[in-house]
Write a protein that holds these residues in place. Structure first.
Motif, PDB file in Angstrom:
ATOM      1  N   TRP A 462       4.968   9.398  -9.323  1.00 16.55           N
ATOM      2  CA  TRP A 462       3.565   9.782  -9.201  1.00 16.55           C
ATOM      3  C   TRP A 462       2.880   9.041  -8.058  1.00 16.55           C
ATOM      4  CZ3 TRP A 462       1.983   9.202 -15.074  1.00 16.55           C
ATOM      5  CH2 TRP A 462       2.589  10.220 -15.807  1.00 16.55           C
ATOM      6  N   PHE A 463       3.101   7.738  -8.002  1.00 19.04           N
ATOM      7  CA  PHE A 463       2.382   6.912  -7.033  1.00 19.04           C
ATOM      8  C   PHE A 463       3.320   6.111  -6.131  1.00 19.04           C
ATOM      9  CE2 PHE A 463      -0.208   7.200 -10.945  1.00 19.04           C
ATOM     10  CZ  PHE A 463      -1.241   7.983 -10.442  1.00 19.04           C
ATOM     11  N   ALA A 464       4.610   6.457  -6.114  1.00 22.12           N
ATOM     12  CA  ALA A 464       5.574   5.718  -5.282  1.00 22.12           C
ATOM     13  C   ALA A 464       5.202   5.736  -3.800  1.00 22.12           C
ATOM     14  CB  ALA A 464       6.978   6.270  -5.502  1.00 22.12           C
ATOM     15  N   PRO A 465       4.820   6.887  -3.205  1.00 20.22           N
ATOM     16  CA  PRO A 465       4.458   6.871  -1.780  1.00 20.22           C
ATOM     17  C   PRO A 465       3.299   5.917  -1.478  1.00 20.22           C
ATOM     18  CG  PRO A 465       4.791   9.117  -2.535  1.00 20.22           C
ATOM     19  CD  PRO A 465       4.798   8.260  -3.755  1.00 20.22           C
ATOM     20  N   MET A 466       2.328   5.836  -2.373  1.00 17.82           N
ATOM     21  CA  MET A 466       1.199   4.939  -2.143  1.00 17.82           C
ATOM     22  C   MET A 466       1.627   3.485  -2.250  1.00 17.82           C
ATOM     23  SD  MET A 466      -1.673   6.993  -4.335  1.00 17.82           S
ATOM     24  CE  MET A 466      -1.781   8.789  -4.201  1.00 17.82           C
ATOM     25  N   LEU A 467       2.469   3.191  -3.229  1.00 17.28           N
ATOM     26  CA  LEU A 467       2.970   1.818  -3.363  1.00 17.28           C
ATOM     27  C   LEU A 467       3.795   1.417  -2.155  1.00 17.28           C
ATOM     28  CD1 LEU A 467       3.982   1.798  -7.148  1.00 17.28           C
ATOM     29  CD2 LEU A 467       2.097   0.545  -6.092  1.00 17.28           C
ATOM     30  N   VAL A 468       4.567   2.358  -1.611  1.00 12.99           N
ATOM     31  CA  VAL A 468       5.360   2.071  -0.413  1.00 12.99           C
ATOM     32  C   VAL A 468       4.446   1.755   0.764  1.00 12.99           C
ATOM     33  CG1 VAL A 468       6.931   3.067   1.293  1.00 12.99           C
ATOM     34  CG2 VAL A 468       7.365   3.402  -1.150  1.00 12.99           C
ATOM     35  N   ASP A 469       3.388   2.544   0.951  1.00  8.37           N
ATOM     36  CA  ASP A 469       2.447   2.297   2.048  1.00  8.37           C
ATOM     37  C   ASP A 469       1.800   0.923   1.934  1.00  8.37           C
ATOM     38  OD1 ASP A 469       2.970   4.818   3.046  1.00  8.37           O
ATOM     39  OD2 ASP A 469       1.179   5.750   2.177  1.00  8.37           O
ATOM     40  N   ILE A 470       1.368   0.575   0.730  1.00  5.42           N
ATOM     41  CA  ILE A 470       0.683  -0.706   0.543  1.00  5.42           C
ATOM     42  C   ILE A 470       1.657  -1.870   0.701  1.00  5.42           C
ATOM     43  CG2 ILE A 470      -0.572  -2.116  -1.132  1.00  5.42           C
ATOM     44  CD1 ILE A 470      -1.644   0.505  -2.324  1.00  5.42           C
ATOM     45  N   ALA A 471       2.854  -1.739   0.125  1.00  9.58           N
ATOM     46  CA  ALA A 471       3.846  -2.812   0.232  1.00  9.58           C
ATOM     47  C   ALA A 471       4.275  -3.003   1.683  1.00  9.58           C
ATOM     48  CB  ALA A 471       5.056  -2.497  -0.640  1.00  9.58           C
ATOM     49  N   THR A 472       4.394  -1.924   2.431  1.00  8.10           N
ATOM     50  CA  THR A 472       4.765  -2.023   3.848  1.00  8.10           C
ATOM     51  C   THR A 472       3.681  -2.729   4.638  1.00  8.10           C
ATOM     52  OG1 THR A 472       6.056   0.017   3.674  1.00  8.10           O
ATOM     53  CG2 THR A 472       5.425  -0.710   5.890  1.00  8.10           C
ATOM     54  N   ALA A 473       2.422  -2.413   4.343  1.00  6.76           N
ATOM     55  CA  ALA A 473       1.316  -3.059   5.043  1.00  6.76           C
ATOM     56  C   ALA A 473       1.273  -4.557   4.771  1.00  6.76           C
ATOM     57  CB  ALA A 473      -0.011  -2.416   4.640  1.00  6.76           C
ATOM     58  N   ALA A 474       1.650  -4.951   3.565  1.00  3.13           N
ATOM     59  CA  ALA A 474       1.588  -6.367   3.198  1.00  3.13           C
ATOM     60  C   ALA A 474       2.823  -7.147   3.602  1.00  3.13           C
ATOM     61  CB  ALA A 474       1.389  -6.509   1.690  1.00  3.13           C
ATOM     62  N   SER A 475       3.933  -6.459   3.917  1.00  2.00           N
ATOM     63  CA  SER A 475       5.214  -7.146   4.102  1.00  2.00           C
ATOM     64  C   SER A 475       5.244  -8.056   5.314  1.00  2.00           C
ATOM     65  CB  SER A 475       6.343  -6.113   4.213  1.00  2.00           C
ATOM     66  OG  SER A 475       6.102  -5.253   5.323  1.00  2.00           O
ATOM     67  N   ASP A 476       4.560  -7.683   6.386  1.00  2.00           N
ATOM     68  CA  ASP A 476       4.636  -8.473   7.622  1.00  2.00           C
ATOM     69  C   ASP A 476       3.393  -9.315   7.846  1.00  2.00           C
ATOM     70  OD1 ASP A 476       7.113  -7.331   8.190  1.00  2.00           O
ATOM     71  OD2 ASP A 476       6.186  -5.622   9.204  1.00  2.00           O
ATOM     72  N   ASN A 477       2.635  -9.579   6.795  1.00  2.00           N
ATOM     73  CA  ASN A 477       1.392 -10.322   6.950  1.00  2.00           C
ATOM     74  C   ASN A 477       1.377 -11.501   5.983  1.00  2.00           C
ATOM     75  OD1 ASN A 477      -0.532  -8.572   8.838  1.00  2.00           O
ATOM     76  ND2 ASN A 477       0.623  -7.146   7.555  1.00  2.00           N
ATOM     77  N   SER A 478       0.216 -12.123   5.866  1.00  2.00           N
ATOM     78  CA  SER A 478       0.113 -13.395   5.145  1.00  2.00           C
ATOM     79  C   SER A 478      -0.124 -13.209   3.654  1.00  2.00           C
ATOM     80  CB  SER A 478      -1.043 -14.217   5.738  1.00  2.00           C
ATOM     81  OG  SER A 478      -2.255 -13.493   5.659  1.00  2.00           O
TER      82      SER A 478
END
Length: 589
Positions: A462-478
Motif C-alpha cells: 500500500w505504502f511501500a513506494p512512499m516509504l522507499v522515497d522517504i528512506a532514500t531521502a534520509a539515507s545520505d543525510n544526517s
C-alpha cells in the motif's frame, strides 16, 4: 424599631433566587479549570505561533504558485542542546507521565479520568449542597441548564479553545468533555424531572396538560433520546442515523426547554454563538477540488486531491465528501498522509489521502474505483494504470500532532494498520524539514524509529513506494532512520518489497520493549522470525539528552499500550534523555 428577622431555618427556600447562584458557582469552577489548562498550554501556544503551526490551516487548504522540488539541504547541523532547559522539560514530563496510563476498555487515560471525576464532583456538589432535592428539585434542573456552554464548547470543530490549547488539541481530543457534559445534563434533567413527577403524583397534580409540565416532559424525553442514541455502539453501527437524530433532537430540545422555563434563555445564547462561529469558520475551510482515485487492491483506495499545495500540517485530517454514485451526502474523516509539497520527500508530492475498506462507504468507494480503472484500461490502453477522476469536498484540516518532532533528537513512530496514514505523514514531514529545508527552523532530529504493525505482507505494498522515497531521502543525510514492519499473518513472505534500512518481522511487537530498546540504544541483533536481519550501523550513536518524541496511531489496544509504556518508562528515563513527549491518535466515533 426595626422589624424582626426571620431565622434562616424558618425561611422558605426560594429556588429561583438561590439556584441561579449555584449555576454561577459551577460556571466559575469549570471556567477556572479551563483557564488553568490554557495557562499551562501557553508555552506550547507561543512556540506554535512562532513556527506557524498554531494558525496553519485555519482558513483551509490553499493552492500556491509552485513548490521547491529539489533537495535544499545545506548541511546545517542540528542546533546545540540546552542542557538546563532539557532537564526542566524532562522533569515536567516525568511529573505528568503517570497521567498517560490507560485502563482497558475505557478509551481514556488517567489524566482524562481525573478531569472527568473532578467535573462530575463539581456538578454533584452544586446539585445537592444546602438543598432538599425531594421538596425542591429545581436545583438539578438549573445545573442541567448550566451544562449548555460546556456541551457546545467541547463539541464544535472550530473552537477558540482548540487554538488556545495549542497545536494538536482539536475537537477529537476534547470530545470526551462534550460527552461528559451531556451526561451531566442528562443526570440533572433526570433528577429534576423524576422528582417533579413524584411530587405531582403525591399531591394529585396533572403531569400532562399545563404548558410547563408538558414541555418539561417533552424536554426530558428529547434529552433521553439524545443520550441513548449517542452511546458508542449506536454511533459505530448506525452513525448516519445517529448524526441526523442528534441534530434534529437538540434543535427540538432547545425549543422545548425555552417553553419549559424562562431561565433557560441566558444559557441558550452562548451555545448559539459557539455554533454560529463554528459554521462560519467551517465555510472558510470548505473546498471543492478535482481528485483521482487509485485502488491499491480491494482493501485500500488512495485519493490524490489536486491543486492543494499548502494550508495543512502533517498528521492533520479532513472531512472528505466524494461525489460518486449515490454517496454524495456522506463525509468521512481521513488523515493526510503526506507533508506539504514544499518539503515532501515523495517522488510525486501532493495532498494524499487513504481510505481503508472498513465499512459501507469505503467499500463502495473501492468498488467504484476498481470498476472505473477497469473501464479506463479497456477504453484506453491495457497497460496504462489509469485512475478514476472525481470531484471531492474538503472540510478542514483539523487536529494534528500536539508535539513538534523537530524539537526532539529522537523520534519513535508506531502505527497499526491504516493508522500509518498519520505516522507516515509525520515521517515525510520531519525528514523533509531536515533534508530539503536544511533544518531552517532549528530541527534537531537525528534518529528515527518507524514501526508499522500489519496483518499480512500484502499490506506493505500500500505504502511501500512512499516509504522507499522517504528512506532514500534520509539515507545520505544526517538522519538515522530505521523502518520495522511487524506482520502477524504467515502468508506469502516472498512478496515483501525492498525498502532501504528496513526489517520485516513475523511477530506481534511489545511496544514497551521496543521503546525501551530505542531509548537505551541496546544492540539489536538478528531477531527470531525476521525475514532479514537488521544491520545496525549506528551503534556508536549516543543520545545527548535532546528528548524523545513518541507518536502512536492505530487501534485502541496499540495506542493504550503506547501510553502505558511511556507512563512506565517516563518515571525512570525522562531526566536522562531530556524528556519523553507523547501523542496518540485514535479517531473513534
Amino acid at each position: 424599631m426595626s422589624a424582626p428577622t426571620v431565622p434562616s431555618s424558618l425561611q422558605i427556600y426560594n429556588s429561583y433566587v438561590e439556584d441561579p447562584i449555584w449555576q454561577r458557582k459551577f460556571t466559575i469552577i469549570w471556567c477556572s479549570g479551563l483557564a488553568l489548562a490554557v495557562v499551562v498550554s501557553v508555552p506550547s501556544l507561543i512556540l506554535g505561533l512562532r513556527n506557524g503551526r498554531s494558525l496553519k490551516g485555519i482558513a483551509g487548504v490553499s493552492e500556491t504558485n509552485g513548490y521547491r522540488s529539489a533537495y535544499g539541504s545545506d548541511g546545517k547541523k542540528p542546533p546545540p542542546i540546552r542542557r538546563r532547559s532539557r532537564r526542566l522539560v524532562g522533569a515536567w514530563n516525568a511529573l505528568i507521565s503517570p497521567t498517560y496510563w490507560s485502563p482497558p476498555k475505557l478509551g481514556l487515560n488517567l489524566g482524562q479520568i481525573i478531569i472527568l471525576l473532578a467535573y462530575l464532583a463539581a456538578v454533584l456538589v452544586c446539585i445537592i449542597k444546602d438543598v432538599s432535592l425531594i421538596s425542591n428539585p429545581n436545583r438539578a434542573g438549573f445545573l442541567a441548564l448550566a451544562q449548555f456552554p460546556v456541551v457546545f464548547l467541547f463539541a464544535t470543530k472550530n473552537s477558540i479553545l482548540s487554538l488556545l490549547l495549542g497545536p494538536g488539541n482539536g475537537y477529537e481530543k476534547l470530545n470526551f468533555m462534550h460527552r461528559m457534559a451531556g451526561r451531566a445534563m442528562f443526570l440533572g434533567g433526570c433528577i429534576h424531572g423524576s422528582l417533579w413527577i413524584r411530587n405531582h403524583l403525591q399531591y394529585g397534580l396533572p403531569i400532562l396538560g399545563p404548558q410547563k409540565e408538558t414541555s418539561g416532559v417533552a424536554s426530558l424525553a428529547l434529552l433521553c433520546i439524545i443520550v441513548l442514541t449517542s452511546l458508542r455502539p449506536v454511533r459505530i453501527l448506525f452513525y448516519e442515523c445517529f448524526f441526523v437524530i442528534h441534530v434534529l433532537t437538540y434543535v427540538a430540545f432547545f425549543v422545548t426547554i425555552c417553553y419549559h422555563t424562562i431561565y433557560a434563555s441566558p444559557w441558550i445564547f452562548p451555545p448559539l454563538a459557539l455554533y454560529g462561529a463554528d459554521v462560519l469558520l467551517r465555510l472558510l475551510r470548505y473546498r471543492i477540488k478535482d481528485a483521482t482515485l487509485t485502488a491499491q487492491d480491494d482493501q485500500m483506495t488512495l485519493i490524490r486531491v489536486h491543486n492543494c499545495d499548502d494550508g495543512w500540517l502533517a498528521g492533520q485530517h479532513v472531512r472528505l465528501r466524494v461525489f460518486f454514485s449515490n454517496r454524495v451526502f456522506e463525509s468521512h474523516a481521513l488523515t493526510i498522509l503526506s507533508a506539504p509539497p514544499s518539503h515532501s520527500c515523495l517522488t510525486s508530492p501532493g495532498f494524499l489521502l487513504a481510505a481503508r475498506t472498513n465499512g459501507d462507504w469505503t467499500r463502495a468507494l473501492n468498488n467504484y474505483t476498481r470498476k472505473e480503472q477497469e473501464r479506463l484500461q479497456i477504453d484506453e490502453k491495457p497497460d496504462v494504470d489509469s485512475s478514476a477522476s472525481v470531484q471531492v469536498m474538503l472540510d478542514g484540516p483539523y487536529g494534528g500532532s500536539s508535539i513538534d518532532l523537530g524539537r526532539y533528537e529522537s523520534v519513535f513512530l508506531i502505527a497499526g494498520g491504516s493508522g500509518i496514514t498519520f505516522t507516515l505523514g509525520l515521517l515525510d514531514d520531519i525528514i523533509g524539514r531536515c533534508v530539503k529545508l536544511g533544518r531552517s527552523q532549528g530541527e534537531r532530529t537525528r534518529k528515527i524509529e518507524f514501526i508499522w504493525c500489519i496483518r499480512s505482507f500484502g499490506q506493505i505494498e500500500w505504502f511501500a513506494p512512499m516509504l522507499v522515497d522517504i528512506a532514500t531521502a534520509a539515507s545520505d543525510n544526517s538522519i538515522d532512520l530505521h523502518i520495522s514492519i511487524f506482520v502477524t499473518c504467515l502468508c506469502n513472505p516472498e512478496a515483501v518489497p525492498h525498502i532501504p534500512n528496513s526489517i520485516v518481522t513475523l511477530s506481534r511487537p511489545s511496544v514497551q520493549g521496543l521503546l525501551k530498546d530505542f531509548i537505551s540504544l541496546s544492540p539489536t541483533s538478528e531477531k527470531e522470525g525476521s525475514i532479514e536481519p537488521r544491520i545496525d550501523e549506528s551503534q556508536e550513536w549516543r543520545s545527548s539528552g535532546g528528548g524523545v518524541a513518541v507518536c502512536a496511531s492505530g487501534p485502541e489496544s496499540l495506542t493504550r499500550e503506547a501510553r502505558n509504556a511511556v507512563a512506565r518508562l517516563g518515571l525512570t528515563m525522562n531526566m536522562d534523555v531530556g524528556g519523553i513527549a507523547l501523542h496518540t491518535e485514535l479517531f473513534t466515533l
